[in-house]
Every structure is written in structure tokens, then in C-alpha cells.
Design an enzyme around this catalytic site. Sequence first.
Site: not given
Length: 714
Positions: A194, A321
Amino acid sequence: SRSKYVANSYFLRHYTSQALAFKENVQETQISKLLIANRGEIACRVMKTAKQMGIQTVAVYSEVDRQQMHVQMADEAYFIGPAASEKSYLNMDKIIEVAKASGCEAIHPGYGFLSENAEFAELCLGNGLVFVGPPASAIRDMGVKSTSKRIMSDADVPIIQGYHGEEQSDSRLLQEAKKIGFPVMIKAVRGGGGKGMRIAASEDVFLEQLSSARREAKASFNDEVMLVEKYVDRPRHVEVQVFGDHHGNAVHLFERDCSVQRRHQKIIEESPAPGISLSTRMKLGEAAVRAAKAVGYVGAGTVEFVMDPEQNFYFMEMNTRLQVEHPVTEMVTGTDLVEWQLLVAQGNPIPSNQSEVNDRLSGHAFEARIYAEDPDNDFMPGAGLLTHLSAPNATPNLRVETGVRQGDEVSSYYDPMIAKLVVWGKDRSTALRGLLRGLGEYAIVGPDTNIKFLQRLSKHPSFKLGDVHTGFIDQHNDALFPNKDGKIRPRVACRAALAYFLSLPQPSGGDPFVDCSDFQINIPSPTSVVLSVDDCDITVVANPCENGDYVMTVHGDVNEGDNEMLVSGTLDRDASTSSVYLSTSIDDVIMKEKIVIVPGTMGVRNAEPDTIHLYPTNGDESVKFTLKLPRYVTQSAGGAVSSGDPVAPSVGNIIKILVEKGEQVAQGQPLVAMEVMKMEHVIRAPHDAAVESILVDVNEHVEKNTLLVKLVKK
Ligand SMILES: *[C@@H]1O[C@H](CO)[C@@H](O)[C@H](O)[C@H]1NC(C)=O
């Protein structure tokens, strides 16, 4: 070790092509010792699995983390530098040096920090170390959104309409935005979490939002290249867990819905996504596997999609990841993804094929992220000492992932997450009930937390129905942020008063006022206590009677209702958790709750009063009572700045001063921009005023409540 190096440099040269080619050539690298280049809950999470696999663990720590849980959990731990992450957890050379010196074969980067850093992945391989993650080429391709979208489009993965071009002038970006049609999303190409992301609802605000997004991106990633794309109405954030190996296999482990977000950051996640048809679920999984294969993916990855109300979905980005929210996938698929990561990193094939994974899907899981933050103050990140911390007991259906304990500090240098509460149930509503129960068992005193907010969220009728989208919190603002003017019920005040009386030291010798001979609990009698809760003052007077019960009367700012009642109860310490529970019987209704009493510091300057915290186990919200001090103490306590002044809402750095000395400012006008946890906050004028002086400089680090600008009211 020489052969390992040869094997690794082989990977280094060939990972950029197709992983398939190694099928015959993969040389297994046994990992017997693993360095975890991270901190907090994820470092602890990785170590837990490593230990189960018989792998030795090496932790690294910064100056402020010496006493942290991840350091104590590791077999060995090494100091790597000052608190600021650039100088410690992001210090690649130092981390490599520690890994080599301590004899590790591999480095697990966790999430955040170096986990999506292609240069670090290459540095590991170049130094003969296994990077537990994907090939550098995949990180690089997916790290640049414009590149990732091109690759996905070529692999027949649906993507959203947008501009990902190199020309970055204001006018070009505006022109592209007009072409796409408002509303549009402005996003940092290197962004994530964000940060560096803004929505422009119309042409009027586009340039303002663009410059704000650029500033934040510059501060967070030192890169301000932006992309613009179509903003989907009522979008859902649905992501798919994928896994690849060195043998060219790739599988998906179904989707997670992470739609409910605040400040574009996830707060509660679940798997599977509610209300998604089986055919959509299969299409999502297949698209994600195509995405993984398109980049020769190895290890754990997540393909993020935005989904519209008709269940059309579009590729957003791939996270190369292990995600924060991976445990919900583990719960519904019965897997240990860290174990998979470590197996695959050692050259093994993925432990299950797709049809085996499909057969394992069972039940539903939620994860709630418990943060030190203040939901009532725009979710401002918090920090501070965890004076009290007790969590629900772990069961096979309930996991608590954390890296802190009572007495630890939530540091302002790092992410303010305290824990992840992960709950599994045979279906969604069972899992949701378990989540609420778990939240009700949480007791945290110290920094503000979002627990009550999470409780309201999990109880909300629309959330119960699974009617989620990324604007959920805005849409249901009134229910999620109820007015504070609600007074408490008299019986709640009686419970707090009883907890307080029961916790007092036993009076020595007889008390002339006690008129019951078989008095069970030593309350001086009659006695009273003055409590306050949310600025309401309440007096509780307790009169013991012969059978050991009390008649309590409640006066003051409480809800209408009966204010005289028969009260009895006990305090019990749970031996296994050392939590203290209060059982109260009020007019024959028995109630159980966790209680915490924090002793204050009476009679000194800046005195802290005693506080009494009730955590009902039935899912009702916790209540904090403050014991009122004698008036003279309250009056001598000073130093606090009144709430109307322009003060720092939290610790952080000043980014920009937006006014000048002597300037006339209007109410609401921006005064100072500051960065708190890499998010930008603008501090505005509380009223029309003249700027008398500016008390901070750009780049200055300020503490919470520091006065930033001195204003003189007009
Ligand atoms: C997956 O593995 C199982 C068990 O080893 C095997 O029976 C099955 O044929 C495999 N499925 C596919 C599609 O390869």
C-alpha cells in the site's frame, strides 16, 4: 563445500533460463545450518520448522533486538548493527559474512527486508549459500510491475487495463488516466504494502494524488516511477499460493481472500475465499500456476489478483516470498510451507502433486493480524512496552504466531505487528466463531491495539456473510467505529470494583468496620472506589454481608438500569498460562473474564493511575477502567499538550514543512508532512491561525506528541 559452490554457480548461470533443464543436473545441497535474515514472528516461525527438521538455526539482531524472542530461540545469534534496518536487517554484506563465519549453508529471508531483493539472492549464490527463495531472475521480473504484467499477459493470465510506460511526466500520466477512465489507481512500480499508492477519483485530484504517491514511494523505495490503472469498484483481493521446484514442477495451494484492508494493508485473511464458485477457484489456480511457470518459479510465491463482483479476476502482482498470511493456507491444506521451502531449496521435488493438494483441502481458516495501532486514529501505528500480554492457548485448531512476549517492546523501528491469530474450523462459520473466541482471550496492556476493532469486524453481519471487498471498512464505518458516548452498564463497573478489591493486599489484623464474622474476602467495609472509563466517572460502594456476598451500589455516569446488586466472586490464577481470571456472580448470573491490574505510580509528577482491564471470554469487548487519583495528584501532573495542537501523532520523521513562519493558515490546511512507519501523514491546522514558529526541521526524528508548529489563534 567446493562442490556446493560449483553446484550453486551452475544455478546462477542457468536460473535465468528454464528450471526444467536441470531435472537431471540438480545437485542436492543438504542444509544442516540455516541463517534467518529477519526478526520477530517470521524469524520464530521459520526456526520452529527448521528445528523440527533437525536444522541448526542462526539468528541475527540489531541493537534494539538483543533481548528479542527470535534471538533467544536460535541456537546461535549474531549482532549485525544499529536499530535502523538499513544498517542491520538490510545490511547484505554483514549478513553474508555472518552466514559464512557461522558455517551456514543457507539463508531464509522471511518476508519484508531482503526477501524480494534480487541482488541479495545473487550475493548468496555467489558466496556459495543457498537463498531460500526463488531465482533472482524471477524476483527481478516480478519486482517491476510493468515487466510482470507483460510476462503475465504473454502467459495468458488476465491483466487489468493500465499504463505501465516509461514516460513519467505529469501530463503523460494524466493523459493515460483519462484514456483509462476515472477512477484510477496510481501505484509505485516498485511499491508494495500500500505504500506509494493512491486512488484518484477524478481528473481534479489526479496531480495532487500523483505527487503524494511519488513522495511516499521516494521515501520507501527510493524510486518514484508510477503506473496508472483502472480502479475496480468493490474489488476483492484474492491471491493464490503457488509453489515451484528445481524440476520444473509447479502447483497451487488454493486461494486466500485478503480483501478487508485498512490503508491498503491487510488486516484479516481467510482461505478459501468465501462465495467463490468451484469453477472460478479452479481457473484462479490454473492461472496462478501458468504465472509461476512463466517465470521459472522455485519455492513459495503468491500470485495476487483483483476480483470484481462478477468473479472476473485480473493479475495484480506476484510476491516472490512467503507471505505474512501463509498460515491460513497451511491450515486448510495440512501443509508446512516453510518445510516445503526448505525441502525445495535442497533440490527436492515439491512434496505433493496437484491432485494430492486438491484432495487435502479441508475446512476454513482465518488469520487476524494483531497490531500495535490505534484504529480510532486512522490506524496510526503504535509502539511501546507490552506491560501485559497473554494470548489464547494454542490448540490443533488455533495458532498464535508471534515474536514478542510480555515485557518486550514493540519497537518504532520495525513493523508494529504483535501477533497473528490463526484459527481453523470445519466450515467458515465455525472458524469465525473460533476467531472471535481467540480474540476474546487476548489481553494486551501497553500500546493501543486493534483487537476490539477485529472483534467488531468479525461480528459484523456482512463479514459473517462473506460479503467482503477492499472498501469494507469504509462502507461499514459506523458499525466498526461506534460512538464513544455509550456508557457502560452498572454491572460491568461492579465487576471491575470487585477485581480491584480482591487484588488489594489483605488488611493486617481485624477491621472494626467488618460486621460479618465469616467474611471470605477481606474488603474493608463499607468501602468504595471511584473509577473512570472513557471520561465517565463511576463510584461503586460495596457493603459486605454475612454470607460473604456484597451489596454494591453504583453511582455516576453509567447506563440506566438497576444500580444495586448482590455481588460475589473469586480471582483464580490459571497455572498453565499464569493469566488471572475473575469469576463474578451478580444476582446469580456468573461471568468469567481475564483480568489485568496494572499498578500505577501515585503521588509523583506525571503520575500514572492504577488501571483495571477486563477481558470477557464471551467475545464482549474489553473495558479499561482507570482508578481515579486524589485531585491534587491529577492537577500537578503536567507536560501533556492539549489535543488541538499540531503534534506528532506517533514517533516518526518529518518529511516536509508545508507552511512558513508568519503565514496565515486556515483550519484544515496542511502544516507538516511526516512519515510514520513509512506511511505519510499530514498534520493540519486545528483552526484558523497565524504560524508563530516552526519547531521541527525536515528529516528530524520526533517522538509522539511533540509540538510541531506553534500557532496563534486569530
Ligand atoms: C500424484 O501423485 C499420486 C501419488 O504419488 C499419483 O497416484 C498420481 O497419479 C499423481 N497425479 C498426477 C496428476 O501426477
